[in-house]
Design an enzyme around this catalytic site. Structure first.
Site, mmCIF file in Angstrom:
data_model
loop_
_atom_site.group_PDB
_atom_site.id
_atom_site.type_symbol
_atom_site.label_atom_id
_atom_site.label_comp_id
_atom_site.label_asym_id
_atom_site.label_seq_id
_atom_site.Cartn_x
_atom_site.Cartn_y
_atom_site.Cartn_z
ATOM 1 N N GLU A 62 -2.948 -24.011 3.501
ATOM 2 C CA GLU A 62 -2.420 -24.699 4.690
ATOM 3 C C GLU A 62 -1.784 -23.722 5.679
ATOM 4 O O GLU A 62 -0.721 -24.003 6.238
ATOM 5 C CB GLU A 62 -1.417 -25.781 4.262
ATOM 6 N N GLU A 90 -7.039 -33.130 -0.507
ATOM 7 C CA GLU A 90 -5.834 -33.684 -1.128
ATOM 8 C C GLU A 90 -5.704 -35.152 -0.758
ATOM 9 O O GLU A 90 -5.057 -35.504 0.234
ATOM 10 C CB GLU A 90 -4.583 -32.919 -0.689
#
Length: 570
Positions: free
Chosen positions: A183, A236
């Site tokens: 990320e 996710e």
């Protein structure tokens, strides 16, 4: 012959292939338009996340079998740098950190692996998995190409990739893809950083598909030059949410979740359930968030999906009497050697005997004062402090309360500030500011305090072992922390998992047979701590509780966890 027929059959679903059922590996996982290919054939990833460092090793295979029973074909896991290299240059891949054994089990049980080695992993884990000793450098710039950071990453990757490389798909192993950092588009402080991490992986023998994960806004900033958007995949899909102390217990509506997953699968996309099995933030490893205010995560992590039949039975061992105690003040002169310093020193920079710096736990700062007045922290307490004059409790200091009145008194007295590291922020732009303890001067009547004795209270296994033979006393009718309390859980038969309920206790940490189960706090939401059966033994089991303030006399061993009042997440 049968396997060859299946491989050549156009009706064969390559997503059903397992690591032990495929040979002649040359192409690996690839991308074509909106789909994945494995050896040139369409392949869908049905993944679930399980972190080996949050699950007792004895239960790894059980959780993997449950993944297979739910129809998953891929396991995803992070790799926590701060556990594998707790001290700079000292690496640990043993016992519950045996990554080789974990990857071997995944292959044995028919699961492919997507490895997310970091170096930063977020994961609601202390400092996002980065070791706190990095912060000993006052100029440190985490997650950048700052030399002090890249040198540390290079050393860690040199060791880690020796473990990882042989388990890659093209070498006969289960790893089909490796994530480049984590990320980074949401951080994006250095445009050269992702290229550095990519090359650090490639130069050490990573040959499988490289991928990254981020939110919609951050994805474009997290791409490596020359990279491309991957096929449709939800990396996710959150099946639960993490909780913070003092907040509700978050739960997703099961029917809504099933409908959403079904709609994703109908599009032909791949998916990874985060988490399939949440596990536990054992010890002091929970992370924290710092947006409008600092919020530390609880000990349990995530809410697992409903599991298929044959769930392990849990035990209720009833009430456990904590019949002995020893005050922290009695422990200091016998078990702890203070560090003397004119100025307060933050936790990470304490010059300890066995290592440089203290990563977790508590630090006690002692100095001598004359008289009373107003104590002010100037926001230098990280994260929460109890203040004592000699042994008398005065009050607490944290991010919101920065001033206390110190009562007047005659002669010289000890001012004691017991500071707890409640967990370093694991996400956001403040990673470089996560030093703990007293990070600067504290003032009494506008004069900075000086000449400290500083005690490290990380509560490592060696300390707990020495504590075992200390001068314990019978718990008196009236008692108050900070103190250690001790009792015994007796088990007649084969130990089973159980949960410890600490009703009547205020805040602290629980140790069973030397294992740190994690934190408890009466403000909730979590009211029970998970105690794995493999950490128990037949006969007597020692339970030690470090309680900061108000102690109960008993704890309850129950067979059902209670994670707090539920709030459904939209």
């Amino acid at each position: 012959v049968l396997l060859t027929h299946l491989l050549l059959s156009p009706r064969f679903n390559w997503s059903e292939l397992t690591p032990l059922g495929l040979w002649g590996r040359t192409l690996g996982l690839q991308t074509e338009n909106s789909q994945f290919l494995l050896e040139g054939m369409p392949f869908r990833i049905f993944g679930g996340s399980m972190h080996y460092f949050r699950v007792p090793r004895e239960y790894w295979e059980d959780r993997m079998l449950k993944m297979k029973a739910c129809g998953l074909n891929t396991l995803t896991t992070y790799v926590p740098w701060n556990l594998h290299e707790k001290e700079r240059g000292k690496f640990d891949f043993s016992k519950n950190l045996d990554l080789r054994a974990f990857l071997s089990l995944a292959a044995k049980n028919g699961l492919w692996v997507i490895l997310r080695p970091g170096p930063y992993i977020c994961s609601e884990w202390d400092l996002g998995g980065l070791p706190s000793w990095l912060l000993q450098d006052p100029e440190m710039q985490l997650r950048t190409t700052y030399k002090g950071f890249t040198e540390a990453v290079d050393s860690y990757f040199d060791r880690l990739m020796r473990v990882v490389v042989p388990f890659q798909y093209k070498k006969g192993g289960p790893i089909i893809a490796v994530q480049v950092e984590n990320e980074y588009g949401s951080y994006a402080k250095d445009p050269n950083y992702m290229t550095y991490v990519k090359m650090a992986l490639l130069s050490r023998g990573i040959v499988e598909l490289l991928m990254t994960s981020d939110n919609k806004n951050g994805l474009s900033f997290g791409l490596v030059e020359g990279g491309e958007y991957q096929p449709k995949m939800v990396m996710e899909y959150w099946t639960g949410w993490f909780d913070n102390w003092g907040g509700p217990h978050y739960v997703f509506d099961a029917d809504e979740m099933v409908n959403t997953v079904a709609s994703i699968l109908k599009t032909g996309a791949s998916i990874n359930l985060y988490m399939f099995h949440g596990g536990t933030n054992f010890g002091f490893m929970n992370g924290a968030l710092e947006a409008d205010e600092y919020k530390s995560d609880v000990t349990s992590y995530g809410q697992p999906l409903p599991l298929p039949p044959m769930i392990e039975s849990k035990a209720s061992y009833g009430a456990i009497l904590l019949h002995q105690y020893i005050s922290l003040w009695d422990v200091l002169p016998t078990l702890l050697q203070p560090i003397k310093s004119e100025l307060p020193v933050n936790m990470e920079n304490l010059p300890l005997n066995d290592s440089m710096g203290q990563p977790y736990g508590y630090v006690l700062y002692e100095t001598v004062i004359f008289g009373g007045g107003q104590l002010h922290t100037q926001d230098h307490v990280r994260d929460r402090a109890q203040v004592f004059v000699n042994t008398m409790y005065v009050g607490e200091l944290d991010y919101n309360t920065m001033e206390l009145s110190i009562p007047e008194g005659q002669g010289f007295r000890q001012l004691r500030i017991l500071v707890e590291n409640r967990g370093r922020v694991n996400y956001g732009l403040t990673l470089n500011e996560q030093r703990k303890g007293l990070i600067g001067d504290v003032f009494l009547n506008k004069t900075p305090l000086r000449n400290f004795k500083i005690y490290s209270l990380e509560m490592k296994p060696a300390f707990m072992k020495r504590l075992r033979v200390s001068g314990w006393s019978t718990v008196p009718d009236y008692f108050v922390g900070p103190a250690f309390f001790r009792g015994r859980l007796w088990i007649e038969h084969q130990p089973q998992d159980t949960f410890l309920k600490l009703q009547g206790w205020e805040k602290g940490v629980v140790f069973v047979n030397g294992q740190n189960l994690g934190r408890y706090w009466k403000i909730g939401p979590q009211e029970t701590l998970y105690l794995p059966g493999p950490w128990l033994r037949r006969g007597g089991n020692e339970i030690v509780i470090f309680e900061e303030r108000t102690a109960g006399r008993i704890i309850q061993s129950v067979d059902i966890p209670y994670l707090g009042r539920t709030q459904y997440v939209d």
